[in-house]
Design a protein around this motif. Structure first.
Motif, PDB file in Angstrom:
ATOM      1  N   UNK A  95      24.933  49.391  26.761  1.00 36.31           N
ATOM      2  CA  UNK A  95      25.514  50.563  26.111  1.00 36.31           C
ATOM      3  C   UNK A  95      26.992  50.357  25.780  1.00 36.31           C
ATOM      4  N   UNK A  96      27.685  49.588  26.612  1.00 35.52           N
ATOM      5  CA  UNK A  96      29.130  49.389  26.428  1.00 35.52           C
ATOM      6  C   UNK A  96      29.416  48.364  25.340  1.00 35.52           C
ATOM      7  N   UNK A  97      28.633  47.278  25.321  1.00 34.49           N
ATOM      8  CA  UNK A  97      28.880  46.192  24.379  1.00 34.49           C
ATOM      9  C   UNK A  97      27.781  46.160  23.332  1.00 34.49           C
ATOM     10  N   UNK A  98      28.141  46.276  22.050  1.00 38.01           N
ATOM     11  CA  UNK A  98      27.124  46.189  20.988  1.00 38.01           C
ATOM     12  C   UNK A  98      26.428  44.842  21.002  1.00 38.01           C
ATOM     13  N   UNK A  99      25.212  44.821  20.496  1.00 38.61           N
ATOM     14  CA  UNK A  99      24.423  43.593  20.487  1.00 38.61           C
ATOM     15  C   UNK A  99      25.129  42.522  19.650  1.00 38.61           C
ATOM     16  N   UNK A 100      25.208  41.322  20.187  1.00 44.71           N
ATOM     17  CA  UNK A 100      25.825  40.221  19.468  1.00 44.71           C
ATOM     18  C   UNK A 100      27.292  40.004  19.773  1.00 44.71           C
ATOM     19  N   UNK A 101      27.912  40.915  20.524  1.00 40.67           N
ATOM     20  CA  UNK A 101      29.337  40.756  20.827  1.00 40.67           C
ATOM     21  C   UNK A 101      29.574  39.833  22.023  1.00 40.67           C
ATOM     22  N   UNK A 102      28.619  39.788  22.944  1.00 37.08           N
ATOM     23  CA  UNK A 102      28.735  38.899  24.108  1.00 37.08           C
ATOM     24  C   UNK A 102      27.885  37.662  23.845  1.00 37.08           C
ATOM     25  N   UNK A 103      28.543  36.541  23.661  1.00 30.95           N
ATOM     26  CA  UNK A 103      27.829  35.309  23.317  1.00 30.95           C
ATOM     27  C   UNK A 103      28.778  34.124  23.434  1.00 30.95           C
ATOM     28  N   UNK A 104      28.243  32.897  23.404  1.00 31.71           N
ATOM     29  CA  UNK A 104      29.138  31.738  23.322  1.00 31.71           C
ATOM     30  C   UNK A 104      29.929  31.764  22.017  1.00 31.71           C
ATOM     31  N   UNK A 105      31.143  31.225  22.064  1.00 30.17           N
ATOM     32  CA  UNK A 105      31.997  31.229  20.871  1.00 30.17           C
ATOM     33  C   UNK A 105      31.343  30.447  19.737  1.00 30.17           C
TER      34      UNK A 105
END
Length: 346
Positions: free
Chosen positions: A183-193
């Motif tokens: 809910x806090x982080x939109x999909x695709x924002x947390x990932x390897x650079x």
């Protein structure tokens, strides 16, 4: 007048000679020079200090910091390298690894993968905590199995045609949200650079099944937490022609420096050398190999003009990293002042 000029050069320039470097140490402290008031003054510092952004893009930043001492510039560089926090893989749970890469080597490679996650939104994990929570841990899964490609040509010898999933890349890492992270982080924002970092190579029947925990840390604890690929500074070059250089000597002079530093102009039918952009020079000292030219030029650097180059790993934009480094430096100064105040009270 000549003595005054020599003193000013000693105070403001680091001079590069043929056999050594002069005026390396800072000497403008109170009482060292007659007629100069070198006591530190905040209003004068605020008037002379400035920061000029020269170039900025998604991953790199070049800026000038003018009017500071080398100690402050170096402290700022070291903070960028070692004290601005990021998120990185800290624990790897290996459920299955039948590749030729040993578990320890594989875990080390995973730890060095930059993770695009804003560390300011997370807390440091308490020492001894075995189970992470949504406020201090990011979880990734890596589950890949190599198989033969049934569509491959019989006479093919190319592994890219013969096998499926034989190269394991960072794009195969899947973020598994903990708690309310989805809910806090939109999909695709947390990932390897980067999606194309090669982790391992497999052959049919080999498999990787891993679970990774990323935590917040600083480069002082481990290099994997360093947010920058490079963070460096250099002093602004100052190139002075001591007398006119004309004709073929002008062409020869321009070849002694980096492209764009010396410009050869046509003045009344004569080729005349002028200093166009000393900032571009790398100070190779090629000029000192030419007996006819080395006494015509003075090579120096401006003592209090620092050219900073910051290249981010992609975890955060470089301008954000610079801002965070300034906050860390301000925090150190506040703690130092508080310590002084507490000692005085005692």
């Amino acid at each position: 007048m000549a003595a005054s000029g020599a003193v000013e050069e000693m105070r403001s320039r680091v001079v590069l000679g043929e056999f050594g470097v002069r005026n390396v140490h800072t000497t403008d402290f109170p009482g060292n020079y007659c007629g100069y008031d070198d006591t530190w003054d905040q209003s004068r510092f605020e008037k002379e200090f400035r920061v000029d952004v020269v170039h900025m893009d998604e991953n790199s930043l070049e800026f000038d910091m003018v009017g500071i001492d080398a100690a402050i510039a170096n402290a700022f560089r070291r903070i960028l390298l070692a004290e601005v926090p990021t998120m990185a893989v800290e624990k790897v749970f290996v459920y299955n690894n039948t590749s030729i890469v040993q578990d320890e080597i594989l875990a080390h490679r995973l730890g060095l993968i930059p993770i695009r996650a804003d560390p300011r939104l997370f807390e440091y994990r308490n020492q001894g905590d075995e189970v992470g929570t949504e406020i201090d841990t990011l979880q990734f899964q890596l589950k890949v199995k190599c198989t033969r490609n049934p569509q491959a040509a019989k006479d093919s010898s190319d592994p890219n045609e013969l096998y499926l999933n034989h190269k394991v890349y960072t794009k195969h890492m899947t973020w598994i949200p903990l708690g309310n992270q989805a809910d806090v982080f939109p999909e695709g924002t947390i990932r390897p650079v980067h999606d194309d970092i090669l982790i391992a190579q497999l052959r049919p029947g080999q498999e990787l099944d891993l679970l990774m925990h990323c935590v917040k840390g600083i480069g002082k604890d481990h290099a994997k937490f360093s947010p920058v690929a490079t963070a460096s500074y250099r002093l602004l070059p100052d190139i002075t022609l001591l007398q006119p250089v004309e004709g073929e000597a002008a062409e020869e002079l321009s070849r002694c420096f980096s492209p764009g530093v010396i410009q050869v102009q046509d003045v009344k039918g004569k080729k005349v050398a002028t200093v166009a952009n000393p900032r571009l020079d790398t100070f190779s000292r090629e000029i000192f190999r030419h007996e006819n030219l080395k006494k015509l030029v003075r090579l120096a650097r401006v003592r209090d003009h620092y050219i900073f180059s910051v290249e981010s790993t992609g975890v955060l934009p470089p301008e954000v990293l610079v801002g965070e480094a300034i906050k860390v430096l301000m925090g150190k100064c506040r703690r130092f002042v508080d310590e002084l105040d507490s000692v005085q009270m005692d």
